[in-house]
Design a protein around this motif. Structure first.
Motif, mmCIF file in Angstrom:
data_model
loop_
_atom_site.group_PDB
_atom_site.id
_atom_site.type_symbol
_atom_site.label_atom_id
_atom_site.label_comp_id
_atom_site.label_asym_id
_atom_site.label_seq_id
_atom_site.Cartn_x
_atom_site.Cartn_y
_atom_site.Cartn_z
ATOM 1 N N ARG A 69 -13.150 15.082 -13.133
ATOM 2 C CA ARG A 69 -13.155 15.623 -11.778
ATOM 3 C C ARG A 69 -12.675 14.524 -10.855
ATOM 4 N NH1 ARG A 69 -18.287 17.104 -11.831
ATOM 5 N NH2 ARG A 69 -18.955 15.743 -10.167
ATOM 6 N N GLY A 70 -11.611 14.833 -10.081
ATOM 7 C CA GLY A 70 -11.034 13.766 -9.278
ATOM 8 C C GLY A 70 -10.496 12.699 -10.218
ATOM 9 N N ARG A 71 -10.815 11.440 -9.946
ATOM 10 C CA ARG A 71 -10.289 10.381 -10.809
ATOM 11 C C ARG A 71 -11.283 9.975 -11.897
ATOM 12 N NH1 ARG A 71 -7.646 7.418 -8.072
ATOM 13 N NH2 ARG A 71 -7.943 8.324 -6.040
ATOM 14 N N SER A 72 -12.471 10.611 -11.914
ATOM 15 C CA SER A 72 -13.509 10.137 -12.829
ATOM 16 C C SER A 72 -13.904 11.174 -13.868
ATOM 17 C CB SER A 72 -14.761 9.736 -12.032
ATOM 18 O OG SER A 72 -14.440 8.747 -11.078
ATOM 19 N N LYS A 73 -14.441 10.669 -14.969
ATOM 20 C CA LYS A 73 -14.903 11.532 -16.061
ATOM 21 C C LYS A 73 -16.431 11.575 -16.023
ATOM 22 C CE LYS A 73 -14.639 10.404 -20.587
ATOM 23 N NZ LYS A 73 -13.993 10.113 -21.873
ATOM 24 N N PHE A 74 -16.984 12.808 -16.029
ATOM 25 C CA PHE A 74 -18.426 12.980 -15.943
ATOM 26 C C PHE A 74 -18.972 13.523 -17.265
ATOM 27 C CE2 PHE A 74 -16.746 12.957 -11.720
ATOM 28 C CZ PHE A 74 -17.681 12.261 -10.980
ATOM 29 N N HIS A 75 -20.151 13.046 -17.632
ATOM 30 C CA HIS A 75 -20.781 13.426 -18.902
ATOM 31 C C HIS A 75 -21.960 14.357 -18.638
ATOM 32 C CE1 HIS A 75 -18.716 9.594 -19.515
ATOM 33 N NE2 HIS A 75 -18.563 9.949 -20.767
ATOM 34 N N TYR A 76 -22.040 15.417 -19.451
ATOM 35 C CA TYR A 76 -23.103 16.416 -19.307
ATOM 36 C C TYR A 76 -23.823 16.589 -20.638
ATOM 37 C CZ TYR A 76 -20.650 17.628 -15.012
ATOM 38 O OH TYR A 76 -20.064 17.565 -13.787
ATOM 39 N N PHE A 77 -25.140 16.813 -20.552
ATOM 40 C CA PHE A 77 -25.949 17.111 -21.726
ATOM 41 C C PHE A 77 -25.709 18.561 -22.121
ATOM 42 C CE2 PHE A 77 -30.390 18.541 -23.081
ATOM 43 C CZ PHE A 77 -30.180 18.201 -24.409
ATOM 44 N N ASN A 78 -25.412 18.787 -23.411
ATOM 45 C CA ASN A 78 -25.233 20.149 -23.908
ATOM 46 C C ASN A 78 -26.294 20.438 -24.979
ATOM 47 O OD1 ASN A 78 -24.185 22.660 -24.595
ATOM 48 N ND2 ASN A 78 -22.901 21.770 -26.197
ATOM 49 N N PRO A 79 -27.296 21.247 -24.665
ATOM 50 C CA PRO A 79 -28.396 21.464 -25.606
ATOM 51 C C PRO A 79 -28.078 22.475 -26.715
ATOM 52 C CG PRO A 79 -28.829 22.655 -23.584
ATOM 53 C CD PRO A 79 -27.517 21.936 -23.378
ATOM 54 N N ALA A 80 -26.880 23.066 -26.693
ATOM 55 C CA ALA A 80 -26.580 24.139 -27.657
ATOM 56 C C ALA A 80 -26.831 23.742 -29.119
ATOM 57 C CB ALA A 80 -25.141 24.630 -27.461
ATOM 58 N N PRO A 81 -26.409 22.540 -29.566
ATOM 59 C CA PRO A 81 -26.669 22.192 -30.979
ATOM 60 C C PRO A 81 -28.158 22.129 -31.296
ATOM 61 C CG PRO A 81 -24.987 20.750 -30.051
ATOM 62 C CD PRO A 81 -25.576 21.524 -28.901
ATOM 63 N N LEU A 82 -28.987 21.762 -30.311
ATOM 64 C CA LEU A 82 -30.433 21.710 -30.541
ATOM 65 C C LEU A 82 -30.995 23.126 -30.647
ATOM 66 C CD1 LEU A 82 -31.388 18.844 -28.065
ATOM 67 C CD2 LEU A 82 -30.832 18.704 -30.501
ATOM 68 N N ALA A 83 -30.427 24.058 -29.868
ATOM 69 C CA ALA A 83 -30.863 25.448 -29.946
ATOM 70 C C ALA A 83 -30.567 26.017 -31.334
ATOM 71 C CB ALA A 83 -30.176 26.275 -28.860
ATOM 72 N N GLU A 84 -29.441 25.591 -31.912
ATOM 73 C CA GLU A 84 -29.113 26.054 -33.273
ATOM 74 C C GLU A 84 -30.150 25.573 -34.284
ATOM 75 O OE1 GLU A 84 -25.087 25.273 -34.627
ATOM 76 O OE2 GLU A 84 -24.382 25.834 -32.614
ATOM 77 N N ILE A 85 -30.592 24.327 -34.095
ATOM 78 C CA ILE A 85 -31.621 23.793 -35.001
ATOM 79 C C ILE A 85 -32.915 24.587 -34.840
ATOM 80 C CG2 ILE A 85 -33.104 21.776 -35.407
ATOM 81 C CD1 ILE A 85 -30.616 20.054 -34.662
ATOM 82 N N PRO B 65 -2.241 1.832 -13.987
ATOM 83 C CA PRO B 65 -3.072 1.907 -15.201
ATOM 84 C C PRO B 65 -4.428 1.218 -15.042
ATOM 85 C CG PRO B 65 -1.097 0.560 -15.556
ATOM 86 C CD PRO B 65 -0.922 1.260 -14.250
ATOM 87 N N TYR B 66 -4.448 0.124 -14.312
ATOM 88 C CA TYR B 66 -5.711 -0.608 -14.052
ATOM 89 C C TYR B 66 -6.691 0.276 -13.297
ATOM 90 C CZ TYR B 66 -8.441 -3.882 -11.062
ATOM 91 O OH TYR B 66 -9.415 -4.528 -10.346
ATOM 92 N N ARG B 67 -6.216 0.859 -12.201
ATOM 93 C CA ARG B 67 -7.140 1.671 -11.389
ATOM 94 C C ARG B 67 -7.497 2.983 -12.078
ATOM 95 N NH1 ARG B 67 -5.527 2.145 -5.237
ATOM 96 N NH2 ARG B 67 -3.790 3.224 -6.180
ATOM 97 N N ASP B 68 -6.535 3.597 -12.782
ATOM 98 C CA ASP B 68 -6.830 4.860 -13.475
ATOM 99 C C ASP B 68 -7.940 4.660 -14.511
ATOM 100 O OD1 ASP B 68 -4.959 6.138 -11.983
ATOM 101 O OD2 ASP B 68 -3.478 6.376 -13.586
ATOM 102 N N ALA B 69 -7.838 3.554 -15.267
ATOM 103 C CA ALA B 69 -8.817 3.317 -16.337
ATOM 104 C C ALA B 69 -10.206 3.063 -15.754
ATOM 105 C CB ALA B 69 -8.369 2.149 -17.208
ATOM 106 N N LEU B 70 -10.277 2.267 -14.696
ATOM 107 C CA LEU B 70 -11.583 1.973 -14.099
ATOM 108 C C LEU B 70 -12.143 3.202 -13.389
ATOM 109 C CD1 LEU B 70 -10.975 -1.635 -12.744
ATOM 110 C CD2 LEU B 70 -12.126 -0.939 -14.831
ATOM 111 N N GLY B 71 -11.271 3.950 -12.727
ATOM 112 C CA GLY B 71 -11.717 5.154 -12.028
ATOM 113 C C GLY B 71 -12.264 6.182 -12.995
ATOM 114 N N GLU B 72 -11.617 6.326 -14.154
ATOM 115 C CA GLU B 72 -12.093 7.302 -15.142
ATOM 116 C C GLU B 72 -13.523 6.983 -15.586
ATOM 117 O OE1 GLU B 72 -9.528 8.946 -18.019
ATOM 118 O OE2 GLU B 72 -10.984 8.783 -19.647
#
Lengths: 97, 131
Positions: A69-85, B65-72
């Motif tokens: 999202r935007g320039r950053s990557k966000f991590h989310y917890f997905n409980p689905a595999p635990l529901a399968e167990i 590339p420097y800013r993209d990697a850190l921003g990610e």
């Protein structure tokens, strides 16, 4: 490896379990945020690269999903595999005799 | 020895000046034309003779590339101190600023991370109030 094996292997590590605890408490975190809370709240001194690898294991097991999202990557917890167990070995109302 | 200048690379110097002054609240210190770009710095109104932040054009091929990697990975490139991170988060969010990290208790300080719209993530910190 079958799905259930990757899930149990992913959970067989204290750092990865703490990562899931933190995501379950506040979903949608960047690697930077995960690293800072692991260091300051849990006293874990893993490198950013090690945490990144742990997240890769969790993602491969389907326990974490990511979204760019935007320039950053966000991590989310997905409980689905635990529901399968839980479906395979239901948590019943059985009580000890 | 003193720290008198640090820089962030910005996609567009005029847009960056607007964001860093109108939105964040810094003041323009120097704006000296240098060819196609300017020697463009801002300072805090709380320390007009203090350290300057240089808003440097991001034209060098290594910058993207420097800013993209850190921003990610959500890694901020510069840090500013505020009195109250939660109040600044509320004020800036109302102005449309996007935070990649809401105010977070990291032990010694409260911290948040915002997108400066010029290619960088910016960390805000404030001392934690003593209960």
């Amino acid at each position: 490896m079958s799905g259930v094996v990757t899930v149990f292997r992913a959970l067989d590590d204290e750092t990865r379990r703490v990562i899931l605890d933190e995501l379950a408490a506040r979903d949608g975190q960047t690697l930077f945020e995960i690293c800072s809370t692991l260091t300051t709240r849990h006293g874990l001194s893993s490198t950013r690269q090690a945490i990144s690898q742990h997240l890769g294991v969790l993602e491969a097991a389907g326990l974490v999903v990511t979204e760019k999202r935007g320039r950053s990557k966000f991590h989310y917890f997905n409980p689905a595999p635990l529901a399968e167990i839980a479906r395979r070995w239901p948590v019943g109302e059985r009580t000890a005799e | 020895m003193r720290i008198n200048l640090v820089s962030v690379f910005v996609d567009d110097q005029r847009a960056a000046l607007a964001f860093y002054t109108d939105v964040l609240g810094f003041e323009k210190k120097h704006d000296i034309p240098l060819g196609e770009a300017s020697w463009l710095t801002v300072v805090s109104p709380e320390a007009p003779d203090g350290p300057e932040l240089l808003l440097e054009p991001a034209g060098h091929p290594a910058v993207k590339p420097y800013r993209d990697a850190l921003g990610e990975d959500g890694i901020p490139l510069v840090q500013f101190a505020v009195d109250d991170v939660e109040a600044e988060h509320a004020r800036l969010t109302a102005l449309g600023v996007v935070f990649t990290q809401p105010p977070t208790d990291v032990g010694m300080v409260m911290m948040a991370v915002l997108d400066d719209t010029c290619g960088n993530l910016v960390q805000l910190v404030s001392p934690k109030s003593v209960a």
